[in-house]
Design a protein around this motif. Structure first.
Motif, short mmCIF file in Angstrom:
data_model
loop_
_atom_site.label_atom_id
_atom_site.label_comp_id
_atom_site.label_asym_id
_atom_site.label_seq_id
_atom_site.Cartn_x
_atom_site.Cartn_y
_atom_site.Cartn_z
N PHE A 25 9.36 -2.45 0.22
CA PHE A 25 9.31 -2.86 1.63
C PHE A 25 10.73 -2.95 2.16
N GLY A 67 8.65 -12.42 4.16
CA GLY A 67 7.18 -12.39 4.23
C GLY A 67 6.61 -11.36 3.25
N ALA A 68 7.23 -10.19 3.22
CA ALA A 68 6.76 -9.12 2.33
C ALA A 68 6.92 -9.52 0.87
N TRP A 70 6.62 -12.46 -0.32
CA TRP A 70 5.49 -13.34 -0.66
C TRP A 70 4.19 -12.54 -0.74
N GLY A 71 4.18 -11.39 -0.11
CA GLY A 71 3.03 -10.50 -0.23
C GLY A 71 3.07 -9.69 -1.52
N GLY A 72 4.13 -9.87 -2.31
CA GLY A 72 4.19 -9.25 -3.63
C GLY A 72 5.13 -8.06 -3.73
N ALA A 73 5.79 -7.69 -2.62
CA ALA A 73 6.66 -6.51 -2.66
C ALA A 73 8.09 -6.89 -3.02
N PHE C 74 7.81 -13.15 9.94
CA PHE C 74 7.43 -13.35 8.54
C PHE C 74 6.04 -12.79 8.29
N GLY C 77 5.87 -8.98 7.94
CA GLY C 77 6.25 -8.50 6.61
C GLY C 77 5.15 -8.72 5.59
N LEU C 78 4.56 -9.91 5.65
CA LEU C 78 3.49 -10.25 4.71
C LEU C 78 2.31 -9.29 4.87
N ALA C 81 3.05 -5.84 3.56
CA ALA C 81 3.13 -5.77 2.10
C ALA C 81 1.75 -5.85 1.46
#
Lengths: 372, 79, 268
Positions: A25, A67-68, A70-73, C74, C77-78, C81
Motif C-alpha cells: 500500500f 490505516g492500511a 492496521w488493515g494488514g498491509a 485513516f 487506507g484501512l 488495504a
C-alpha cells in the motif's frame, strides 16, 4: 528471488526496495523531489497486487498509510520538506499506536518552500524530534542509489520487527541520481500476527516490549488509540500507565541499538576521522580511498545514533570532522561522544544552500584544524 | 417490566420526555452516581408492553433508543 | 433486546455528560447494525478526536481512534488495504467540518466506500463549548460571547454536493428515523453520510437557554423540518443551505444516488 542488475534513480530504487520488502500500500501527495516515488509506485505497485492512492495532502497520506497498516498491509509514503512537516502529528500517532510503516523524506532545502529540487539534510532533527512528546524513532540515511534500495528494505524490516514508524532520509540529489545497482535478495521480516481471536491478554510489556500485531478484521476486536492507553488498549489518565507506556516505547528502540544501528567504518587506523552520512559520505569516500590518514565513520542509522560504535571509532583520533548539509544536526551528538572518547579537535564542516560538500572542502577543514 | 439501570442512568429525564404514554415519571431518589433516576410508574400504558402481551413485536421503543446511557431494558422482551 | 450487543459493557457508564446526544446515536446505530445483521468481526470503526470520536472506543470491534480531523484519511487506507471490510467512521462537527473539512470533501468526491456518522452538536464539547463551523449564527459559545458572527456549514449539503452517494440527516429527537437511515445507508456502496444532530446540554445548551437535556431535545425537534415538508412549503434546496432562511434544519434523506463508488472504479 533472483538478483538483478539495473540502472535506476534513487526514487526508483526506493520503490524496488519497498516492493521486495513486501510493501502493498502506498499513499502520497506530489512534492519535489519525492514525486518520482509516487509516480513509480503508481506503475509498479498494482503489478504485484498492491494499492496506490494519491491523497489530498501529506497529512492524509500518512494517515492512510497507518490505516492500511492496521488493515494488514506493509505500507509506505514518501514526501519532502514541507510535506514531512505536515506529517509530524501522525508520525507521533504511529509511534504511540506502534504501527509499522515507512516514511521516506527526500530532503530538500528549507525552511518553508526553500529550494524544491536541491538537496539538503535539514530534516535530520525533525525526523528525531519533529513530533511532540517523549519518544524514540528509527531513521536511516542512504548515501547512494544502492543504499536507497538496501535501506528501504531495512526500514521495512525494522518497522515490522519493532512495530514502529521508520523514516528513510533520502535527499534531492539521491532522488534524481541514476546509478547501476543490484536488486539484492535480502532477508525480509514479516509481521507477526497476534494469536487468533479477541485480544484477551496484555499487549506489549509482558511480551518483551513488542507485541504481535492484531490486524483489523481478524476477530481480535482490538481498540487502538493515540491516547495514553493501558495494556488492553483502553484510554487512561494515570501517571503510572503513561510512565510505563513511554518507558517501553522508548526502550524498545534505544535498548536495541546494537541490533538496529548500522554503520560503516573506513580506514579505521587513520589519525583523522570524518563523520558523514548521506551524499557527503560519498564525497568523503573519495578522500578516504586516496588518503590513508583520513578515516570515515558513516552512520547508516541516524536515529538512534550508533553512539557506542562511534566512540570505538573515535578513540585515539587526532581530530574528528563532521560534514553535514545543514547547520550541524548530528554535530552535537558526535561532539559529546567524541569528547567522551577523548578527542580534542572536533569541528563541523557545514554546507548550506543546496550544494554538496566537495572532498577539497573537507580537506581544507582538516588542514585548518591541524594549523590551529 | 422496564428497568432503569441505576449504575448507568445519569438522570437526564429524556425517557420521561419522549414517552408518548407517560410511562416514566421524575424520580425521587438520588442514585449512587448522584443522579435523579426516573421511575417506571405507568408500565400498563407502555405501547410495547401491550404489543408483547398480544404476542406482537415492539413498535415504539422510543425510551430505549433515546436513552443516551443505554440504561433502559425491558425484561419482557423475548430475545 | 439487550443493550450491549455491539458495545464494551466493561466500559460503562460511558464518559458522556448527562443527556448527551452521542449516547442516543450509539443506541440507534446499534439497533440499525443488528437489524442489518452485520458481522462485528468484519467491521472496523475509525474516529478522530472529540466527544463523538470516543464512540469508537466503546464498540466491541476493531477500532482506530485517530488524530483530530483525519479519521476519513485513516479509514481510506484501512478500506483500501482490506477491501471487504465494512469501515464505519464516527466523527463530530468540529472533527469533520472544521479541522477535517478537506478530507471530508475529498472522501465524498471520491465516493470512497465508507460509512460516516457525524454527530453534530454544533460546538466543541470536549474542550468546553467553543464555536464550531456548525454553530448557528448569533448563538453563544465560550469563544463567541456576543453571539456567533459567522454562519454555519450545512454538512449534509456539503456531502451531497461533493458527491457522497447517500446523505441523510436527523436529530436525536428522531431516533427511529435515525435507525432507519443508518440501516438503509449500511446496505449501500460509496460514501454514505449520516448527520445526527445531537443535544449538548452541558455547553451549547447551557449557553443558549436550553440547559436541560429535555429542553435541548425539544429545541432539536422544534428546529428541524422534513425535506418533504420543505417541498410542500415551496422551499428549495438552496433555501435550506442558509439555515437562517427557514430558521430550521432540513431533515430526511437528502441524497440517494447510485454513482460508481471508488472501489468499483478501481476494480473495473
Amino acid at each position: 528471488m533472483p538478483e538483478e542488475e539495473v540502472f535506476l534513480q534513487g526514487n526508483e530504487a526506493v520503490v524496488e526496495g519497498a516492493l521486495r520488502a513486501g510493501c502493498r500500500f502506498y499513499a502520497g501527495y506530489p512534492i519535489c523531489p519525492s514525486t518520482g516515488i509516487l509516480e513509480t509506485m503508481v506503475m509498479r505497485l498494482p503489478e504485484v497486487g498492491g494499492t496506490v492512492i494519491q491523497m489530498e495532502d501529506e497529512i492524509s497520506s500518512i494517515a492512510a498509510v497507518i490505516g492500511a497498516a492496521w488493515g494488514g498491509a506493509k505500507a509506505m509514503t514518501a514526501t519532502s520538506g514541507p510535506g514531512f512537516s505536515l506529517m509530524q502529528e501522525n508520525l507521533g500517532y504511529a509511534v504511540i499506536t506502534e504501527t509499522p510503516c515507512v516514511i521516506v523524506d527526500a530532503q530538500r532545502s528549507g525552511p518553508s518552500t526553500g529550494q524544491p529540487t536541491l538537496p539538503s539534510h535539514g530534516d535530520i532533527m525533525q525526523a528525531r524530534w519533529g513530533t511532540h512528546g517523549s519518544h524514540s524513532i528509527i531513521a536511516l540515511a542512504p548515501s547512494n542509489v544502492q543504499e536507497c534500495y538496501d535501506l528501504t528494505i531495512e526500514a521495512f524490516n525494522l518497522s515490522e520487527k519493532y512495530r514502529t514508524p521508520v523514516v528513510l532520509l533520502s535527499d534531492g540529489e539521491l532522488a534524481h541520481m541514476r546509478e547501476r545497482i543490484v536488486l539484492k535478495d535480502l532477508p525480509i521480516v514479516n509481521r507477526e500476527e497476534f494469536p487468533k481471536g479477541p485480544v484477551t491478554f496484555p499487549l506489549g510489556e509482558e511480551l518483551g516490549g513488542v507485541s504481535p500485531f492484531p490486524t483489523f478484521g481478524r476477530g481480535h476486536r482490538t481498540h487502538v488509540t493515540g491516547l495514553t492507553h493501558t495494556i488492553v488498549g483502553y484510554p487512561s489518565e494515570s501517571i503510572e500507565v503513561q510512565t510505563k507506556l513511554l518507558t517501553r516505547l522508548i526502550g524498545k528502540i534505544s535498548d536495541n541499538r546494537k541490533d538496529i544501528c548500522k554503520y560503516e567504518v573506513h580506514n579505521p587506523k587513520a589519525e583523522h576521522l570524518i563523520v558523514a552520512y548521506g551524499i557527503p559520505a560519498r564525497s568523503a569516500m573519495e578522500l578516504v580511498t586516496e588518503r590513508a590518514d583520513i578515516g570515515l565513520f558513516q552512520p547508516l542509522t541516524i536515529w538512534p545514533f550508533p553512539s557506542k560504535a562511534f566512540r570505538r571509532a573515535a578513540e585515539g583520533k587526532k581530530s574528528v570532522l563532521v560534514v553535514e548539509m545543514n547547520e550541524g544536526h548530528i554535530f552535537r551528538e558526535v561532539e559529546r561522544h567524541a569528547c567522551r572518547a577523548g578527542v580534542e579537535e572536533i569541528e563541523l564542516c557545514s554546507k548550506l544552500g543546496g550544494g554538496i560538500p566537495a572532498p577539497e572542502e573537507m580537506l581544507d577543514c582538516i588542514s585548518a584544524m591541524e594549523g590551529e | 417490566m422496564k428497568i432503569i439501570n441505576k449504575d448507568y442512568c445519569k438522570g437526564c429525564q429524556i425517557c420521561v420526555e419522549v414517552c408518548p404514554k407517560k410511562v416514566y415519571s421524575e424520580g425521587t431518589e438520588i442514585s449512587d452516581m448522584g443522579y435523579l433516576v426516573p421511575l417506571v410508574t405507568n408500565y400498563d400504558k407502555c405501547i410495547d408492553h401491550n404489543q408483547i402481551k398480544k404476542g406482537k413485536k415492539p413498535i415504539c421503543e422510543l425510551c430505549i433508543l433515546s436513552c443516551p446511557d443505554q440504561a433502559i431494558i425491558d425484561d419482557s422482551y423475548g430475545d | 433486546m439487550e443493550n450491549f450487543q455491539i458495545y464494551r459493557e466493561d466500559r460503562w457508564p460511558h464518559m458522556f455528560c448527562p443527556g448527551c446526544g452521542i449516547g442516543t446515536v450509539m443506541s440507534c446505530f446499534q439497533r440499525a447494525f443488528l437489524n442489518k445483521g452485520l458481522d462485528l468481526d468484519r467491521t472496523a470503526f475509525v474516529s478522530g478526536i472529540g466527544c463523538s470520536s470516543r464512540l469508537a472506543g466503546y464498540v466491541y470491534a476493531d477500532s482506530l481512534h485517530t488524530t483530530h480531523g483525519r479519521a476519513l484519511a485513516f479509514a481510506t487506507g484501512l478500506k483500501l488495504a482490506q477491501k471487504d471490510l465494512e469501515v464505519v467512521v464516527f466523527t463530530g462537527d468540529g472533527d469533520l467540518g472544521s479541522i477535517g473539512g478537506n478530507h471530508f470533501i475529498q472522501a465524498c468526491r471520491r465516493n470512497m466506500d465508507l460509512f460516516v456518522v457525524c454527530v453534530n452538536n454544533n460546538n466543541y464539547g470536549m474542550t468546553g463549548g467553543q464555536v464550531s463551523s456548525t454553530t448557528w449564527h448569533d448563538y453563544l459559545t465560550t469563544t463567541t460571547p456576543k453571539g456567533n458572527p459567522e454562519y454555519p456549514f450545512d454538512l449534509s449539503r456539503v456531502a451531497a454536493t461533493s458527491g457522497a452517494n447517500y446523505v441523510a440527516r436527523y436529530t436525536t429527537a428522531h431516533p427511529k428515523q435515525l435507525v432507519r437511515v443508518i440501516e438503509e445507508g449500511l446496505g449501500k456502496k460509496g460514501l454514505r453520510f449520516i448527520e445526527a444532530w445531537a443535544a449538548c446540554p452541558t455547553y451549547y445548551g447551557r449557553y443558549n437557554k436550553m440547559a436541560s437535556p429535555v429542553e435541548h431535545t425539544r429545541w432539536l425537534k422544534e428546529n428541524s423540518i422534513h425535506i418533504e415538508q420543505m417541498k410542500v412549503d415551496g422551499k428549495t434546496a438552496e433555501d435550506d443551505i442558509d439555515l437562517q432562511v427557514t430558521g430550521k434544519v432540513t431533515i430526511g434523506v437528502l441524497r440517494d444516488a447510485d454513482r460508481m463508488s471508488y472501489l468499483e472504479a478501481i476494480q473495473r
